[in-house]
Design a protein around this motif. Structure first.
Motif, PDB file in Angstrom:
ATOM      1  N   ARG A 191       0.811  -1.392   0.100  1.00  0.00           N
ATOM      2  CA  ARG A 191       0.147   0.067  -0.106  1.00  0.00           C
ATOM      3  C   ARG A 191       0.746   1.332  -0.111  1.00  0.00           C
ATOM      4  O   ARG A 191       2.136   1.276   0.327  1.00  0.00           O
ATOM      5  CB  ARG A 191      -0.769  -0.012   1.114  1.00  0.00           C
ATOM      6  CG  ARG A 191      -1.910  -1.168   1.213  1.00  0.00           C
ATOM      7  CD  ARG A 191      -2.802  -0.921   2.480  1.00  0.00           C
ATOM      8  NE  ARG A 191      -3.839   0.038   2.409  1.00  0.00           N
ATOM      9  CZ  ARG A 191      -4.761   0.025   1.769  1.00  0.00           C
ATOM     10  NH1 ARG A 191      -5.174  -0.903   1.245  1.00  0.00           N
ATOM     11  NH2 ARG A 191      -5.533   1.161   1.696  1.00  0.00           N
ATOM     12  N   VAL A 192       0.400   2.244  -0.662  1.00  0.00           N
ATOM     13  CA  VAL A 192       1.013   3.600  -0.584  1.00  0.00           C
ATOM     14  C   VAL A 192       0.069   4.592   0.175  1.00  0.00           C
ATOM     15  O   VAL A 192      -0.945   4.700   0.009  1.00  0.00           O
ATOM     16  CB  VAL A 192       1.280   4.249  -1.946  1.00  0.00           C
ATOM     17  CG1 VAL A 192       1.786   5.590  -2.031  1.00  0.00           C
ATOM     18  CG2 VAL A 192       2.252   3.160  -2.816  1.00  0.00           C
TER      19      VAL A 192
ATOM     20  N   LEU B 268      10.212   4.663   3.145  1.00  0.00           N
ATOM     21  CA  LEU B 268       9.680   6.050   3.478  1.00  0.00           C
ATOM     22  C   LEU B 268      10.369   6.723   2.134  1.00  0.00           C
ATOM     23  O   LEU B 268      11.347   6.499   2.018  1.00  0.00           O
ATOM     24  CB  LEU B 268      10.327   6.487   4.778  1.00  0.00           C
ATOM     25  CG  LEU B 268      10.315   8.117   5.213  1.00  0.00           C
ATOM     26  CD1 LEU B 268       8.738   8.606   5.159  1.00  0.00           C
ATOM     27  CD2 LEU B 268      11.060   8.402   6.165  1.00  0.00           C
ATOM     28  N   VAL B 269       9.465   7.425   1.681  1.00  0.00           N
ATOM     29  CA  VAL B 269       9.993   8.253   0.480  1.00  0.00           C
ATOM     30  C   VAL B 269       9.910   9.634   0.647  1.00  0.00           C
ATOM     31  O   VAL B 269       8.882  10.164   0.948  1.00  0.00           O
ATOM     32  CB  VAL B 269       9.245   7.838  -1.002  1.00  0.00           C
ATOM     33  CG1 VAL B 269       9.668   8.691  -2.003  1.00  0.00           C
ATOM     34  CG2 VAL B 269       9.297   6.301  -1.045  1.00  0.00           C
ATOM     35  N   ASP B 270      10.775  10.590   0.312  1.00  0.00           N
ATOM     36  CA  ASP B 270      10.541  11.869   0.471  1.00  0.00           C
ATOM     37  C   ASP B 270      10.525  12.629  -0.694  1.00  0.00           C
ATOM     38  O   ASP B 270      11.401  12.666  -1.568  1.00  0.00           O
ATOM     39  CB  ASP B 270      12.095  12.514   1.080  1.00  0.00           C
ATOM     40  CG  ASP B 270      11.990  13.883   1.523  1.00  0.00           C
ATOM     41  OD1 ASP B 270      11.269  14.538   0.976  1.00  0.00           O
ATOM     42  OD2 ASP B 270      13.019  14.414   1.867  1.00  0.00           O
ATOM     43  N   ALA B 271       9.332  13.129  -0.965  1.00  0.00           N
ATOM     44  CA  ALA B 271       8.932  13.543  -2.410  1.00  0.00           C
ATOM     45  C   ALA B 271       8.585  14.934  -2.253  1.00  0.00           C
ATOM     46  O   ALA B 271       7.558  15.593  -3.016  1.00  0.00           O
ATOM     47  CB  ALA B 271       7.792  12.683  -2.925  1.00  0.00           C
ATOM     48  N   ASP B 272       9.141  15.653  -1.317  1.00  0.00           N
ATOM     49  CA  ASP B 272       8.820  17.219  -1.165  1.00  0.00           C
ATOM     50  C   ASP B 272       9.734  17.857  -2.218  1.00  0.00           C
ATOM     51  O   ASP B 272      10.968  17.941  -2.325  1.00  0.00           O
ATOM     52  CB  ASP B 272       9.314  17.621   0.252  1.00  0.00           C
ATOM     53  CG  ASP B 272       8.702  18.998   0.333  1.00  0.00           C
ATOM     54  OD1 ASP B 272       8.641  19.723  -0.309  1.00  0.00           O
ATOM     55  OD2 ASP B 272       8.286  19.265   1.573  1.00  0.00           O
TER      56      ASP B 272
ATOM     57  N   ALA C  59       5.720  -3.501   1.775  1.00  0.00           N
ATOM     58  CA  ALA C  59       4.312  -3.619   2.288  1.00  0.00           C
ATOM     59  C   ALA C  59       3.535  -2.559   2.369  1.00  0.00           C
ATOM     60  O   ALA C  59       2.310  -2.187   2.203  1.00  0.00           O
ATOM     61  CB  ALA C  59       4.141  -4.598   3.616  1.00  0.00           C
ATOM     62  N   LEU C  60       4.288  -1.695   3.062  1.00  0.00           N
ATOM     63  CA  LEU C  60       3.870  -0.170   3.035  1.00  0.00           C
ATOM     64  C   LEU C  60       4.920   0.905   2.433  1.00  0.00           C
ATOM     65  O   LEU C  60       6.005   0.732   3.023  1.00  0.00           O
ATOM     66  CB  LEU C  60       3.398   0.111   4.679  1.00  0.00           C
ATOM     67  CG  LEU C  60       2.949   1.384   4.941  1.00  0.00           C
ATOM     68  CD1 LEU C  60       1.683   1.722   4.562  1.00  0.00           C
ATOM     69  CD2 LEU C  60       2.976   1.673   6.344  1.00  0.00           C
ATOM     70  N   THR C  61       4.409   1.770   1.825  1.00  0.00           N
ATOM     71  CA  THR C  61       5.277   3.145   1.124  1.00  0.00           C
ATOM     72  C   THR C  61       4.677   4.450   1.715  1.00  0.00           C
ATOM     73  O   THR C  61       3.251   4.452   1.799  1.00  0.00           O
ATOM     74  CB  THR C  61       5.363   2.945  -0.223  1.00  0.00           C
ATOM     75  OG1 THR C  61       6.061   1.690  -0.363  1.00  0.00           O
ATOM     76  CG2 THR C  61       6.329   4.170  -0.709  1.00  0.00           C
ATOM     77  N   VAL C  62       5.491   4.932   2.508  1.00  0.00           N
ATOM     78  CA  VAL C  62       4.873   6.268   3.242  1.00  0.00           C
ATOM     79  C   VAL C  62       5.629   7.730   2.494  1.00  0.00           C
ATOM     80  O   VAL C  62       6.757   7.548   2.317  1.00  0.00           O
ATOM     81  CB  VAL C  62       5.174   6.505   4.584  1.00  0.00           C
ATOM     82  CG1 VAL C  62       4.824   7.777   5.196  1.00  0.00           C
ATOM     83  CG2 VAL C  62       4.688   5.279   5.475  1.00  0.00           C
TER      84      VAL C  62
END
Ligand SMILES: Nc1ncnc2c1ncn2[C@@H]1O[C@H](COP(=O)(O)OP(=O)(O)O)[C@@H](O)[C@H]1O
Ligand SMILES: [Mg+2]
Length: 430
Positions: free
Chosen positions: A154-155, A187-191, A270-273
């Motif tokens: 999930r995202v 954890l993805v920093d997309a700022d 399983a989880l992407t934040v």
């Protein structure tokens, strides 16, 4: 009606033979231009003279962005591959070319494929000016990759209005808590206004992070192994794809490529934040330049691709006003997204009366949204975390803010919360 075709076929021998045959025999095809590379092809597509493009897999500067721009310019794309190169077809499909033929196919067959591709219309059906053109094209053909059948993670997009309501604090906290609950988390920093996740976690970051992953995705070379190499492994179950070290590098986060990174992330975690920027606005000056990159396109893409969108709000009247406005903007832009409001920095005194009741009522009345979670203000805990580059679980394990984040992480990751956590969070939060 004759079909206007532009070609960009390298691999000398076939080019002249095939293009010559297409032109010569009466197939109802006119080759309007032979291009040398992808830029040339895009420039021709922009003139509107071609209905279809025939290109080869090894074309210079061909990437997913170029294919998307052709498609949205109304040019149907057919790929040709060297029959001896087994992986070329896969590479083209990864870039979004849905029809692929061997280069030694008969001219009649190529013409048939071109006509079918034109009849199929643009798979995305969206103008490139619309940031949503960045989303992956639906699979209209070609064999599905093997791993499509595996469970996909999930995202969760963590977004919110301007004014630093605590998006990064919530994103980092949720990812950390989910990992501690045993969930494989990325954890993805997309700022797009400059990432700080690396700094918050005390990582001495020189890694290419998300921009590197986006680059590889655009080139069609991002797979699970490549993603793992680009992400920091912070601890078991927690990896981090860091953000832009400099805000002026935002053009590196091309929406379409970011969408492809998330797609790959779903296969690995399983989880992407995703920690997102606040802004959804389009640049007015650019609205006629359909090929110009858009700073906020990546944010919009993440929000549309996510399974859960959190809108992090502050808890004072000014912050609430901003949240109400931002939710309205989100509804206008992406009406199908149902954001969950997380009110952060909840404290007594910032609004009259019982803060949860009053804030809940205000958001219900002015934004039509129920609050999914209230997270207490806890400056001592967040300062301790920032000062040491560690997470709340490490520096303030008993804090009510941490308890609230753990509870939310468990519900988003769909795992049971450890016994006791929820009650404590409820009693002491707010
Ligand atoms: N619940 C909270 N209690 C106290 N301080 C907080 C809380 N949440 C965030 N902060 C602080 O507020 C500031 C802004 O938070 P940040 O997460 O960077 O916001 P954003 O990503 O929305 O800009 C940081 O100094 C952070 O430590
Ligand atoms: Mg932030």
């Amino acid at each position: 009606m004759t079909l206007q075709v532009v070609t960009a076929v390298t691999g000398a021998a076939w080019e002249s033979a095939l293009v010559g045959a297409l032109d010569r025999v009466d197939h109802g095809v006119t080759v309007v231009r032979r291009c040398v590379d992808a830029s040339d092809l895009l420039a021709t597509a922009a003139t509107g003279t071609a209905q279809a493009a025939l290109l080869s897999a090894d074309l210079r500067r061909l990437d997913a962005e170029a294919v998307a721009r052709l498609t949205t310019a109304g040019v149907a794309v057919v790929g040709l591959v060297d029959p001896d190169d087994e992986r070329a077809g896969e590479r083209l499909r990864a870039l979004g070319v849905l029809t692929v033929l061997p280069a030694d196919a008969a001219p009649e067959e190529v013409v048939r494929a071109l006509r079918a591709a034109v009849a199929g219309g643009t798979p995305a059906g969206r103008d490139v000016a619309d940031p949503r053109a960045a989303l992956p094209l639906p699979d209209a053909g070609g064999p599905a990759p093997q791993d499509r059948r595996l469970p996909r993670g999930r995202v969760v997009a963590v977004w919110g209005p301007t004014g630093a309501p605590g998006r990064t604090t919530v994103a980092v906290g949720l990812a950390d808590e989910a990992a501690r609950l045993g969930v494989a988390t990325l954890l993805v920093d997309a700022d797009v206004y400059g990432g700080v996740v690396a700094q918050v976690l005390g990582l001495l970051d020189e890694s290419p992070g998300l921009a590197g992953a986006a680059r590889q995705a655009a080139a069609g070379t991002l797979d699970g192994a490549a993603l793992a190499r680009l992400a920091w492994s912070v601890r078991p179950h927690l990896s981090v794809l860091t953000g832009l070290a400099r805000a002026d590098r935002w053009p590196e986060l091309r929406p379409r490529a970011v969408a492809a990174v998330l797609d790959e992330a779903r296969r690995s975690a399983a989880l992407t934040v995703v920690d997102c920027a606040f802004n959804l606005e389009e640049d007015e000056e650019l609205s006629f330049d359909t090929a110009a990159p858009r700073r906020n396109g990546a944010t919009v893409t993440v929000l549309e691709a996510a399974d859960d969108v959190l809108c992090v709000s502050g808890a004072d009247p000014v912050a609430l006003q901003r949240t109400i406005r931002a939710l309205g903007q989100l509804r206008d832009l992406l009406p199908e997204v149902e954001p969950a409001v997380v009110v952060n920095q909840v404290r007594r005194g910032a609004v009259p009366g019982d803060p949860r009741r009053e804030i809940g009522k205000a958001l219900e009345r002015f934004a039509g949204r129920e609050v999914r979670a209230f997270l207490p203000a806890d400056r001592r805990a967040t300062d301790a975390a920032l000062a040491s580059g560690r997470t709340l679980a490490e520096v303030a394990s008993g804090s009510p803010l941490r308890a609230g984040l753990r509870s939310l992480a468990a519900s988003l990751a769909r795992v049971p919360e450890p016994a006791g956590g929820r009650r404590r969070g409820r009693q002491r939060a707010g």
